[in-house]
Design an enzyme around this catalytic site. Structure first.
Site, PDB file in Angstrom:
ATOM      1  CG  MET A   1      -1.862  -1.193   1.210  1.00 58.20           C
ATOM      2  SD  MET A   1      -3.041  -1.123   2.547  1.00 58.20           S
ATOM      3  CE  MET A   1      -4.206   0.032   1.888  1.00 58.20           C
ATOM      4  CB  CYS A   2       0.794   4.145  -2.219  1.00 55.47           C
ATOM      5  SG  CYS A   2       0.980   3.150  -3.704  1.00 55.47           S
ATOM      6  N   GLY A   3       1.697   5.478   0.235  1.00 50.28           N
ATOM      7  CA  GLY A   3       1.517   6.480   1.272  1.00 50.28           C
ATOM      8  C   GLY A   3       1.121   7.804   0.654  1.00 50.28           C
ATOM      9  CB  VAL A  73       6.043   7.124  -0.815  1.00 44.87           C
ATOM     10  CG1 VAL A  73       6.923   8.301  -0.461  1.00 44.87           C
ATOM     11  CG2 VAL A  73       5.159   6.766   0.348  1.00 44.87           C
ATOM     12  CG  ASN A 103      -3.042   3.635  -0.189  1.00 47.65           C
ATOM     13  OD1 ASN A 103      -2.316   2.873  -0.833  1.00 47.65           O
ATOM     14  ND2 ASN A 103      -3.316   3.454   1.062  1.00 47.65           N
TER      15      ASN A 103
END
Length: 105
Positions: A1-3, A73, A103
């Site tokens: 999972m992205c930020g 990110v 996300n």
């Protein structure tokens, strides 16, 4: 999972705060990063492959002037590891600029 992180300030530039926020959530994605900052008139953005500390430096942060912004990110789960999949996504809707980060797939 992205930020994903977003910051708004009434009166000061926020690119350094976005940088430190991205740095603190870098464990959520180390493939690419980016940020888009607006001064209410225009959106400037930088996004590249690599770690937060490698992508951003003082000169780049100073070029991102504005009091509101989003940053991202990425940890790829779909779409492959390519620069064109980096976020935030910046485009136009009804002649107005918009930046968004998400996300998920």
């Amino acid at each position: 999972m992205c930020g994903v992180v977003g910051i708004y300030s009434k009166d000061k530039d926020i690119s350094k705060q976005l940088y430190y926020s991205l740095y603190s959530i870098q464990h959520r994605g180390q493939e690419s990063c980016g940020m888009a900052v607006s001064n209410g008139e225009e959106i400037n953005y930088i996004k590249e492959m690599g770690l937060v500390g490698d992508v951003f430096n003082t000169e780049k942060l100073e070029s991102l002037e504005g009091n509101m912004g989003i940053a991202h990110v990425r940890y790829s789960t779909a779409g492959g590891s390519h620069a064109y999949n980096s976020q935030p996504l910046v485009g136009s809707v009804r002649k107005r600029r918009i930046a968004l980060a998400h996300n998920g797939n």
